[in-house]
Design a protein around this motif. Structure first.
Motif, mmCIF file in Angstrom:
data_model
loop_
_atom_site.group_PDB
_atom_site.id
_atom_site.type_symbol
_atom_site.label_atom_id
_atom_site.label_comp_id
_atom_site.label_asym_id
_atom_site.label_seq_id
_atom_site.Cartn_x
_atom_site.Cartn_y
_atom_site.Cartn_z
ATOM 1 N N MET A 30 0.848 -1.190 0.000
ATOM 2 C CA MET A 30 0.000 0.000 0.000
ATOM 3 C C MET A 30 0.888 1.246 0.000
ATOM 4 S SD MET A 30 -3.038 1.039 2.674
ATOM 5 C CE MET A 30 -1.916 1.110 4.068
ATOM 6 N N SER A 31 0.588 2.212 -0.872
ATOM 7 C CA SER A 31 1.393 3.413 -1.002
ATOM 8 C C SER A 31 1.210 4.319 0.213
ATOM 9 C CB SER A 31 0.981 4.167 -2.271
ATOM 10 O OG SER A 31 1.531 5.466 -2.279
ATOM 11 N N GLN A 32 2.294 5.074 0.544
ATOM 12 C CA GLN A 32 2.210 6.004 1.659
ATOM 13 C C GLN A 32 1.175 7.091 1.400
ATOM 14 O OE1 GLN A 32 6.320 6.868 0.225
ATOM 15 N NE2 GLN A 32 6.105 8.645 1.477
ATOM 16 N N PHE A 33 0.889 7.377 0.111
ATOM 17 C CA PHE A 33 -0.087 8.415 -0.202
ATOM 18 C C PHE A 33 -1.497 8.028 0.245
ATOM 19 C CE2 PHE A 33 3.321 9.383 -3.235
ATOM 20 C CZ PHE A 33 3.483 10.728 -2.971
ATOM 21 N N SER A 34 -1.731 6.737 0.459
ATOM 22 C CA SER A 34 -3.049 6.314 0.951
ATOM 23 C C SER A 34 -3.322 6.880 2.341
ATOM 24 C CB SER A 34 -3.148 4.783 0.980
ATOM 25 O OG SER A 34 -2.224 4.231 1.914
ATOM 26 N N LEU A 35 -2.251 7.242 3.082
ATOM 27 C CA LEU A 35 -2.446 7.841 4.401
ATOM 28 C C LEU A 35 -3.180 9.180 4.303
ATOM 29 C CD1 LEU A 35 1.047 7.166 6.033
ATOM 30 C CD2 LEU A 35 -1.115 6.063 6.622
ATOM 31 N N LEU A 36 -3.052 9.851 3.155
ATOM 32 C CA LEU A 36 -3.732 11.137 2.990
ATOM 33 C C LEU A 36 -5.238 10.981 2.910
ATOM 34 C CD1 LEU A 36 -1.288 12.830 0.450
ATOM 35 C CD2 LEU A 36 -1.488 13.241 2.905
ATOM 36 N N GLY A 37 -5.712 9.736 2.766
ATOM 37 C CA GLY A 37 -7.144 9.467 2.787
ATOM 38 C C GLY A 37 -7.625 8.898 4.108
ATOM 39 N N ARG A 38 -6.726 8.809 5.086
ATOM 40 C CA ARG A 38 -7.078 8.242 6.393
ATOM 41 C C ARG A 38 -7.248 9.343 7.433
ATOM 42 N NH1 ARG A 38 -5.621 2.735 6.228
ATOM 43 N NH2 ARG A 38 -5.870 2.099 4.040
ATOM 44 N N ARG A 39 -8.329 9.256 8.186
ATOM 45 C CA ARG A 39 -8.615 10.301 9.178
ATOM 46 C C ARG A 39 -7.547 10.356 10.269
ATOM 47 N NH1 ARG A 39 -11.944 10.506 14.015
ATOM 48 N NH2 ARG A 39 -12.463 12.695 14.438
ATOM 49 N N ARG A 40 -6.907 9.223 10.559
ATOM 50 C CA ARG A 40 -5.895 9.216 11.611
ATOM 51 C C ARG A 40 -4.630 9.977 11.208
ATOM 52 N NH1 ARG A 40 -2.541 4.589 10.375
ATOM 53 N NH2 ARG A 40 -3.507 3.317 8.750
ATOM 54 N N PHE A 41 -4.491 10.313 9.909
ATOM 55 C CA PHE A 41 -3.291 11.031 9.462
ATOM 56 C C PHE A 41 -3.615 12.320 8.720
ATOM 57 C CE2 PHE A 41 -0.027 11.913 6.237
ATOM 58 C CZ PHE A 41 1.098 12.006 7.040
ATOM 59 N N ALA A 42 -4.578 12.284 7.808
ATOM 60 C CA ALA A 42 -4.807 13.413 6.896
ATOM 61 C C ALA A 42 -5.088 14.736 7.606
ATOM 62 C CB ALA A 42 -5.939 13.075 5.926
ATOM 63 N N PRO A 43 -6.014 14.831 8.605
ATOM 64 C CA PRO A 43 -6.239 16.135 9.244
ATOM 65 C C PRO A 43 -4.983 16.691 9.900
ATOM 66 C CG PRO A 43 -8.008 14.597 9.769
ATOM 67 C CD PRO A 43 -6.936 13.797 9.116
ATOM 68 N N PHE A 44 -4.217 15.811 10.531
ATOM 69 C CA PHE A 44 -2.964 16.268 11.141
ATOM 70 C C PHE A 44 -1.989 16.765 10.079
ATOM 71 C CE2 PHE A 44 1.466 15.076 11.919
ATOM 72 C CZ PHE A 44 1.772 15.963 12.936
ATOM 73 N N PHE A 45 -1.873 16.033 8.971
ATOM 74 C CA PHE A 45 -0.970 16.429 7.894
ATOM 75 C C PHE A 45 -1.298 17.832 7.408
ATOM 76 C CE2 PHE A 45 -0.293 16.921 3.331
ATOM 77 C CZ PHE A 45 1.063 16.670 3.225
#
Length: 620
Positions: A1-16
């Motif tokens: 799974m690509s690291q860019f998929s984290l940008l679609g995850r609530r546990r990471f994207a709002p913080f990012f």
């Protein structure tokens, strides 16, 4: 799974997006203020110089005064709530900035600059301490890469936007004010979507004394030698980057003969390079915290820093070139490539160091260690400013200062890597395993993150420990046949990794007894120990009978056991074969299969042998 998929995850994207918008606003405000003071207020050169030199000092001062307090807050209280308070503070600071922009109140703008430094100081320990709570271990490098990439691009875009808007004739202050206040409000709104991040040390006794707490935080940062030297490495990155970026305006103007658009171009190349290098870390490290990339990064910083000097030095015969004209100039592509690659290798250098600090530091201390890191960073930034200013006063031009920093980087790298050989050891491991093999790991997350564990694996080649070392996230103490332990070059790796040499009873009973003592001591300290119960390399590619030594270890120290199997190594380079016969495969595809944790009661030699055979399947 690509690291860019984290940008679609609530546990990471709002913080990012929250942290990226904060970095954007810091730089948009600072550059808007510089443009206002330098170009729109009619001040004399001396007064402009006073403000522009005072500004960086005011921004960095809170890092010395309040970092220790910020680290305590991030440990003692739930982090998301603190983030929201910090973002509300940012809205208030930007509202003051808007008034200062409109009234041209420079003293107020300097106060706001101090407040934005305080904003960054309070956010810093949370920024990196929250990632291990939000991300899985295999996501940590990718998440750090995204954060570093987002920060670099946000800084770049913020600098450009703040400068450009303030220079709009007649409406500059209003436009800059609307931007910074609006971004602060958006940042707060997004921060409300960040999931809760519980306190890691709620019992911590809060100290209001900044001096004693700063000393305590620095002592805590120094407690783990490897972590402290990683912090020194991060701080050196800031030193190197500060020297580089501070010289770019003069380098652009006098050496390259460019105008402001060329300065923006080379800043863009460096920032994009850093973002690309940061993102590549996940792929190059196999989603593991791989500090073997740090020497690669250090090497690149020196090589391309030196080449930047040779690419162009002296005074340009032409001046005020636009970026379009500059790009078509003879030799300028070499300059642009050097700057971009300096950024790429900066990413290789700093992202693994941040991930290493996060992975190696206990959760209950991480925010304070990051605070200590920020204090040392601030100190090195100040020293870097003095370094660049001092060399300039001695008559050195920007390319010569780049050369000095690149050569100094050699001395610093040698110093750090000599103090902590683990960096070079991991580099050798990473280089060898990625050159000779293509490794796939299945089930590495099953190995417990904490506590003593005994790993049990089949033994096919001399490279098995290196492959396992590069595949398991935790540091592993390998028990290996003493003749393999003493192989030239690899001996440095095994000694640095604290491998435990072992011999048969008939060969050397003293070495055997010492090995059992060392194994027991390592397990008692909560470390990971890996043994090859066959007692030697396979002679025919098949798994040999497991010897009872594993039972002796568990009888003395009952600990969880994780069976593992290596596949695909038989016939590859360094597997056993008749003399003078060349290996059948180079860059072999290798697979490591990790089983679930077993209790010591279920871990007889026969049971473990049967399970490893099942995991290996039909492949050797």
């Amino acid at each position: 799974m690509s690291q860019f998929s984290l940008l679609g995850r609530r546990r990471f994207a709002p913080f990012f997006w929250t942290q990226a918008l904060g970095a954007f606003n810091d730089n948009a405000f600072r550059n808007a203020m510089v443009m206002l003071v330098a170009f729109q207020m009619g001040l004399d050169e001396h007064t402009v110089g006073l403000y522009t030199n005072l500004a960086p000092a005011l921004f960095i001062l809170p890092f010395f005064l309040f970092s220790a307090m910020a680290g305590q807050l991030a440990e003692k209280y739930e982090k998301t709530r603190i983030i929201r308070y910090v973002k509300l503070f940012e809205i208030g600071a930007m509202a003051l900035a808007a008034f200062g922009f409109y009234t041209h109140h420079t003293s107020l703008l300097l106060v706001v600059l101090f407040l934005m430094g305080l904003h960054s100081t309070m956010f810093g320990p949370i920024k990196y301490a929250i990632l291990p709570q939000a991300l899985k271990p295999e996501e940590l490098v990718g998440g750090n890469g995204l954060v570093e990439m987002g920060t670099q691009l946000a800084i770049l875009v913020g600098m450009i936007a703040g400068s450009a808007l303030m220079l709009i004739a007649g409406y500059g202050p209003i436009a800059a004010s609307a931007l910074t206040v609006g971004v602060a409000v958006i940042g707060y709104t997004i921060s409300r979507s960040i999931p809760a991040a519980p306190a890691t040390a709620p019992e911590l006794k809060f100290s209001w004394n900044p001096w004693t707490e700063t000393a305590r935080v620095l002592k805590l940062t120094h407690a783990d030698r490897a972590v402290f030297n990683a912090v020194l490495g991060i701080s050196w990155f800031w030193f190197f980057g500060t020297v580089l970026v501070a010289q770019l305006p003069n380098y652009t103007h006098y050496t390259l003969g460019g105008d402001g658009s060329v300065n923006t171009l080379i800043l863009t190349l460096f920032s994009l390079g850093t973002g690309i290098g940061s993102l590549l870390c996940e792929h190059l490290s196999g989603k593991r915290v791989e500090i073997g990339l740090v020497p690669v990064g250090a090497f690149g910083l020196t090589v391309f820093g030196v080449d930047l000097y040779f690419a162009r030095h002296g005074i340009s015969p032409v001046q005020n070139l636009t970026w379009q004209v500059f790009m078509h100039g003879a030799g300028n592509w070499r300059v642009m490539l050097d700057l971009a690659l300096l950024g790429v290798f900066s990413g290789f250098y700093v992202v693994p160091l941040f991930a290493f600090v996060q992975a190696r530091t206990p959760r209950a201390q991480l925010s304070r260690v990051i605070a200590g890191n920020n204090i040392i960073n601030a100190l090195l930034i100040c020293i870097a400013s003095g370094f660049g200013l001092g060399l300039s006063m001695l008559g050195l031009e920007a390319p010569q200062i780049f050369l000095a920093a690149a050569l100094l980087n050699i001395a610093v790298a040698v110093y750090i890597f000599t103090l902590v050989p683990e960096f070079i050891m991991r580099f050798i491991t990473w280089a060898l395993t990625n050159t000779l093999y293509r490794t796939r790991v299945d089930g590495a997350e099953k190995i417990p993150d904490e506590g003593a564990v005994l790993l049990v694996c089949n033994h096919i080649s001399f490279m098995d420990p290196l492959i396992l070392m590069g595949s398991v996230r935790r540091p592993v103490r390998f028990v290996m046949y003493y003749k393999i332990f003493n192989i030239p070059v690899l001996r440095f790796v095994f000694r640095t990794a604290k491998a435990i040499p072992i011999a048969g009873y008939k060969e050397d009973p003293a070495v055997l007894d010492a090995a059992y003592e060392a194994i027991d001591a390592a397990l008692a300290d909560g470390e990971v120990v890996c043994i090859f119960p066959e007692g030697g390399l396979t002679r025919d590619g098949q798994i040999a009978t497991f010897r009872p030594g594993v039972e002796k270890i568990l009888a003395r120290r009952p600990v969880p056991v994780v069976p593992m199997a290596l596949r695909g190594l038989w016939g590859s380079m360094w597997s056993r074969r008749r003399k003078l016969r060349l290996p059948r495969r180079f860059r072999a595809r290798v697979e490591l299969v990790v089983d679930a944790v077993r209790s010591p009661e279920q871990s007889s030699a026969a049971a473990l042998e049967a399970r490893v055979r099942e995991l290996r399947g039909d492949m050797a």
